[in-house]
Scaffold this motif. Sequence first.
Motif, PDB file in Angstrom:
ATOM      1  N   THR A   1      22.921  39.686  22.298  1.00  0.00           N
ATOM      2  CA  THR A   1      22.228  38.391  22.212  1.00  0.00           C
ATOM      3  C   THR A   1      21.478  38.041  23.491  1.00  0.00           C
ATOM      4  N   VAL A   2      21.398  38.984  24.456  1.00  0.00           N
ATOM      5  CA  VAL A   2      20.762  38.656  25.732  1.00  0.00           C
ATOM      6  C   VAL A   2      19.259  38.892  25.660  1.00  0.00           C
TER       7      VAL A   2
ATOM      8  N   PRO B   1      45.049  40.214  42.029  1.00  0.00           N
ATOM      9  CA  PRO B   1      45.819  39.554  40.952  1.00  0.00           C
ATOM     10  C   PRO B   1      45.060  38.422  40.264  1.00  0.00           C
ATOM     11  N   TRP B   2      43.876  38.079  40.772  1.00  0.00           N
ATOM     12  CA  TRP B   2      43.116  36.952  40.203  1.00  0.00           C
ATOM     13  C   TRP B   2      41.714  37.419  39.824  1.00  0.00           C
ATOM     14  N   PRO B   3      41.594  38.271  38.807  1.00  0.00           N
ATOM     15  CA  PRO B   3      40.271  38.799  38.433  1.00  0.00           C
ATOM     16  C   PRO B   3      39.377  37.730  37.822  1.00  0.00           C
ATOM     17  N   LEU B   4      38.209  37.571  38.422  1.00  0.00           N
ATOM     18  CA  LEU B   4      37.220  36.639  37.886  1.00  0.00           C
ATOM     19  C   LEU B   4      36.425  37.330  36.799  1.00  0.00           C
ATOM     20  N   GLY B   5      35.924  36.548  35.865  1.00  0.00           N
ATOM     21  CA  GLY B   5      35.339  37.135  34.672  1.00  0.00           C
ATOM     22  C   GLY B   5      33.843  37.296  34.724  1.00  0.00           C
ATOM     23  N   GLY B   6      33.273  37.388  33.561  1.00  0.00           N
ATOM     24  CA  GLY B   6      31.843  37.572  33.373  1.00  0.00           C
ATOM     25  C   GLY B   6      31.495  37.307  31.927  1.00  0.00           C
ATOM     26  N   TYR B   7      30.336  37.740  31.533  1.00  0.00           N
ATOM     27  CA  TYR B   7      29.857  37.493  30.175  1.00  0.00           C
ATOM     28  C   TYR B   7      30.561  38.403  29.180  1.00  0.00           C
ATOM     29  N   ASP B   8      31.076  37.843  28.114  1.00  0.00           N
ATOM     30  CA  ASP B   8      31.729  38.606  27.048  1.00  0.00           C
ATOM     31  C   ASP B   8      30.801  38.626  25.837  1.00  0.00           C
ATOM     32  N   PRO B   9      30.142  39.770  25.542  1.00  0.00           N
ATOM     33  CA  PRO B   9      29.183  39.814  24.428  1.00  0.00           C
ATOM     34  C   PRO B   9      29.829  39.588  23.069  1.00  0.00           C
TER      35      PRO B   9
END
Length: 367
Positions: A36-37, A220-228
């Motif tokens: 959808t990008v 231990p604190w993984p930051l996220g991103g875009y989930d298609p």
Amino acid sequence: MRRLSASVVSLVTLAVAALWWFVPGGYPYGAASRVTVGFNHWIERDVGVGLLVASGVLGVLLTLGIRSRPKLVGVGAAAQSVFFLLVMSDASVLSSIGYLLVPVVFLAVGALVVVGCVRRRPVAYVTAVLLLTGLVLGLTTTDVISRYLTNLAVGFGVYGGRIAWSWVMAAITVGWAWLAYGSFTHERGTANPRWGKTVTILTACCGVPYALARLSWVTPWPLGGYDPRTGHIEFLVSANIDAATRLQGFTIGMGSVLSVVLTLGLISRWGEVFPRWVPRVGGRPVPVVLAVGPGLFATVVLCVSAPGVLAGAVQSGSALDGVLFVLLFPCPVWGPLMGAALLAYSRRRSAPPRESARVPAKIRPSS
């Protein structure tokens, strides 16, 4: 040459339109696509085919008028480039580059660590310790690497065709942009812009948010991103993600770090002269094309991806998701800034010596 290029681009456009028309299942865009990008997510097959046919016919007409009306052809080529940039291209090219850079990062880091350790560089020792720590934590075991490569293969197996079409649209965009540029360009001076350093630093900062987010996947604190799959930005990823996924995020983050470092090289001494510790070429001037060539490629990828990033932000679940998406992928400003930084670098490297440094022989004091 320009007529041949315009003909090729036009014929490719018409061929793609014919393929999409006669092979309905080959159409990669529309609401049925899981990617959808891009604004092409809202363009269904009948409309997409019609747009490409119109573009191809216009391209043929522009080809016939290149010699008689070059400026008018330049305007038409610019309009074609804008159409493919805003409507048919998307950010898939950027994501594919990110994943393809993974083996490059592995090889580059390994080579730099080996050379640095041989030359007794402290940074190389620290990097080697970090890599050994990764081995101890199980991030680079044989099983993890095999699962990681499997994840990449599955991803390209699912989205490979869609990504390939994105590259085709990007290539057509660049083709028309090059023709438009050739219609209007003229020689300009090579003055050293004073704004070059500021623009380069801003360009490097554009890659920092995504690099930090991906590198955090080994903490231990993984930051996220875009989930298609959901179309949302997940700020905090589950801490229970497997080691292969952590390795995947980390290596992509290292690719972003590499882009930041290389960008800063445009205003650094080592961006003009190879460091002494580099084998064979240490102390020699860096060829301008070696910096500008890959930089121009990155600029094109970022600019082509910009409309897709905006489309992805619009389709996010909330306003906050949209803001986070643009923060992680600031292509709308990153691409133009990169182009400006490269322009400043090339002008500085090609600028003649300052007049004040030139002392005519007839007025030099005799010894």
